[in-house]
Design an enzyme around this catalytic site. Sequence first.
Site, PDB file in Angstrom:
ATOM      1  N   ASP A 156       5.938 -15.938   4.561  1.00 27.91           N
ATOM      2  CA  ASP A 156       4.548 -15.501   4.685  1.00 27.91           C
ATOM      3  C   ASP A 156       4.308 -14.229   3.887  1.00 27.91           C
ATOM      4  OD1 ASP A 156       4.038 -17.508   6.318  1.00 27.91           O
ATOM      5  OD2 ASP A 156       3.658 -16.332   8.121  1.00 27.91           O
ATOM      6  N   GLU A 158     -19.757  -6.396  26.938  1.00 28.82           N
ATOM      7  CA  GLU A 158     -20.759  -5.595  27.665  1.00 28.82           C
ATOM      8  C   GLU A 158     -20.108  -4.445  28.416  1.00 28.82           C
ATOM      9  OE1 GLU A 158     -23.199  -8.173  30.084  1.00 28.82           O
ATOM     10  OE2 GLU A 158     -23.549  -9.400  28.318  1.00 28.82           O
ATOM     11  N   PRO A 182     -12.559  -3.794  20.912  1.00 32.74           N
ATOM     12  CA  PRO A 182     -12.816  -3.516  19.488  1.00 32.74           C
ATOM     13  C   PRO A 182     -12.517  -2.071  19.100  1.00 32.74           C
ATOM     14  CG  PRO A 182     -14.868  -3.897  20.678  1.00 32.74           C
ATOM     15  CD  PRO A 182     -13.756  -4.230  21.626  1.00 32.74           C
TER      16      PRO A 182
END
Length: 222
Positions: free
Chosen positions: A166, A114, A87
């Site tokens: 797209d 973790e 992240p």
Amino acid sequence: MKFDILTIFPDIFDSYFNETILKRAQSKKLVSIHIHDIRKATADKHHKVDDRPYGGGPGMVLKINPIYKTLKKIRQKKISKIILLDPAGKQFDHDRAKKYALLDQMTFICGRYEGIDARVEKIIDEKVSIGPYVLSGGELPAMVIIEAVSRLIPGVLGHKDSALDDSFSRGKDYVEFPQYTRPEKFNKWAVPKVLLSGDHKKIAKWREEQVKKAKSRRGKNV
Ligand code: ADE
């Protein structure tokens, strides 16, 4: 394009990759996806993939040895990239997907949030995030990236122009106009009359207006 995924949850990927466009892409041999269970590269009889952190603290940390061993086994000769899903990594977006689509091979290491032994940094090319939020692991992010990249590989989408159509291929600002199909009236919701008018000029104008409205809503993030 060859995708290799290192994970402790190999079964997560099956149903998604064996349906949708990715199934077709694999049967057309445009994409191959290989899932590697890190657990199989553990040396001890309990197949331990994680351990307590040095220095103390809560949670467990993914061990480096089985990851390293698995990577060595699948070492690539082609133009490739080793990515750790994290992240805190660089933000994945359409431009990055376009760059990745030019590679021959990509390897994804799915961390568990973790923690993962920091020495993994020595063996990866980059850390990548799919967004500013925390998931429990890198499995979903790997699927997201593989899907977004595969769509940009020529031949993967059915119609040759589909990827170009797209929104993001037309620039970050591009928004699509709303589309409708039968029935003309559903519950109390009717298809906008102009779309049934057969007047192509009017229809084009209406679509343009809708795009403008959507952009101004997007600017306000509502
Ligand atoms: N692992 C946990 N959360 C993630 C995220 N947002 N992007 C990539 N990998 C992750």
